[in-house]
Design a protein around this motif. Sequence first.
Motif, PDB file in Angstrom:
ATOM      1  N   ASP A 138       0.863  -1.184   0.000  1.00  0.00           N
ATOM      2  CA  ASP A 138       0.000   0.000   0.000  1.00  0.00           C
ATOM      3  C   ASP A 138       0.900   1.235   0.000  1.00  0.00           C
ATOM      4  N   ILE A 139       0.871   1.974  -1.081  1.00  0.00           N
ATOM      5  CA  ILE A 139       1.718   3.177  -1.142  1.00  0.00           C
ATOM      6  C   ILE A 139       0.848   4.438  -1.275  1.00  0.00           C
ATOM      7  N   THR A 140      -0.322   4.370  -0.660  1.00  0.00           N
ATOM      8  CA  THR A 140      -1.249   5.507  -0.718  1.00  0.00           C
ATOM      9  C   THR A 140      -0.612   6.764  -0.145  1.00  0.00           C
ATOM     10  N   GLU A 141       0.037   6.635   1.031  1.00  0.00           N
ATOM     11  CA  GLU A 141       0.637   7.811   1.658  1.00  0.00           C
ATOM     12  C   GLU A 141       1.731   8.404   0.784  1.00  0.00           C
ATOM     13  N   CYS A 142       2.518   7.532   0.163  1.00  0.00           N
ATOM     14  CA  CYS A 142       3.577   8.010  -0.738  1.00  0.00           C
ATOM     15  C   CYS A 142       2.984   8.763  -1.920  1.00  0.00           C
ATOM     16  N   ARG A 143       1.910   8.191  -2.491  1.00  0.00           N
ATOM     17  CA  ARG A 143       1.268   8.849  -3.639  1.00  0.00           C
ATOM     18  C   ARG A 143       0.674  10.192  -3.258  1.00  0.00           C
ATOM     19  N   LEU A 144       0.048  10.229  -2.071  1.00  0.00           N
ATOM     20  CA  LEU A 144      -0.523  11.491  -1.615  1.00  0.00           C
ATOM     21  C   LEU A 144       0.584  12.520  -1.379  1.00  0.00           C
ATOM     22  N   ALA A 145       1.699  12.050  -0.784  1.00  0.00           N
ATOM     23  CA  ALA A 145       2.831  12.957  -0.540  1.00  0.00           C
ATOM     24  C   ALA A 145       3.403  13.468  -1.855  1.00  0.00           C
ATOM     25  N   GLU A 146       3.509  12.563  -2.845  1.00  0.00           N
ATOM     26  CA  GLU A 146       4.000  12.965  -4.160  1.00  0.00           C
ATOM     27  C   GLU A 146       3.068  13.987  -4.796  1.00  0.00           C
ATOM     28  N   LYS A 147       1.757  13.730  -4.643  1.00  0.00           N
ATOM     29  CA  LYS A 147       0.777  14.649  -5.213  1.00  0.00           C
ATOM     30  C   LYS A 147       0.868  16.023  -4.553  1.00  0.00           C
TER      31      LYS A 147
END
Length: 464
Positions: A138-147
């Motif tokens: 689960d890389i949701t937090e990473c994706r949100l941080a990237e966004k």
Amino acid sequence: MKEANKGPREKEEKIYKQAEQAMLESEERYRELFNHMSSGVVIYEAKENGRDFIIKNINPAVEKIKKIKKEDILGKSVLKVFPGVKDFGLFKVFQEVWKTGKPQHYPLSLYQDQRITGWRENYIYRLPSGEIVAVYDDITECRLAEKELKESEEKYRTVFENTGTAMIIIEEDMTISVTNRQVEQLSGYSKEEIENKMKWTEFVIPEDLERMKEYHLLRRKEKESALTSYEFSLRDKLGGIKNIWLNIGMIPGTKKSVASLTDITDRKTYEGKLKKSIEDVIYTIGKITETRDPYTSGHQLKVSLLSTAIAQEMKLPPDQIEGIRIASLVHDIGKISIPSEILSKPSKLSEIEYSLIKNHSQIGYDILKSIEFSWPIAQIVLQHQERLNGSGYPQGLKGDDILLEAKIIAVADVIEAMSSHRPYRPALGINKALEEISINRGILYVPEVVDACIKLFKEKDFKF
């Protein structure tokens, strides 16, 4: 010998126990691995020839990622527990891997249903038992941080490009890595010519370069004395020189600097013309004053020369020195209201006449107070006859209540007056004047001002 005596049955039992122990240890290792993996692991059993998949087991990471309890989903269909699995595209991958036995990587995609939403990257395998295993992160937090980072970068780049002020980012080796369009207008160079090709030092004229390098080193060392705003001269592509006001600072956590550059060339030209106009007005006022008292012609100019020299000897800031120079040029402007007969009277003044003379500081203040100078000119003129011990006029001020500028002019005024001819007495000479301020050092006059004045005459050969 003992091993040889054992029967076949005993040997088989021993081998069996060893194999059983090895199997238990292996299971324990994989159980520990299964339970402590940060990736989610789900084991599925195919039903109805691959038309559905039942959840057989999950590891603790799945409970955390999916926000679900193990006992609530074991034995249930993946389609019921994770209803978005078909739209997500993973269910089809389950079927293909179950049929072919070939592992598949399902790339990063957004999974969502009515309960959860998140970015997942899946690896699907088929076990010898025929069960399907899905391992995912689960890389949701990473994706949100990237966004968020991307949005932040876009926001600040938009501000950077459209601020209306020339902006640059300078690398540790002084190379300019980023500019905005305003820099093109200011320098005459294009972004393509500047970025990662030109050094910041190429724009600075040699006279300013060493000073700016010193400021840069102090900023890198985070010294409080490091200047972050100052003026310098920039050379553009055509060789023209522009006056620039610079604001610069280190980017936190890096060795880079960010700077804004404001072209103040027109303002400097205007200020120069305004200063020239003020100079002309001051000079004219001074000459008008002297026409009332021809015996002291040139007095204000001489006081100004000495006052400025004393201030320089005391190493006062340039702007303060300039204020002293201007104020001393008009310090006696109030005498314009005194009858010329009194100013040029060759004999001792009466008490009434002397009171009129003493009033010239107040009159000078009243004349100048409505003019907007960059310095407290009117106050300096008002106080130039005040004395350290309170014996001066018109207010009888003492010590720190008197402006330093007025204290300096007071000493210069006494020196010039005593060393020059007056209607009521011949010149007393410079030595007598220096003796006067020495005797009254710390009483009437500030010690530091007296010391600077004496040094000018005795060590630096100052002359009017």
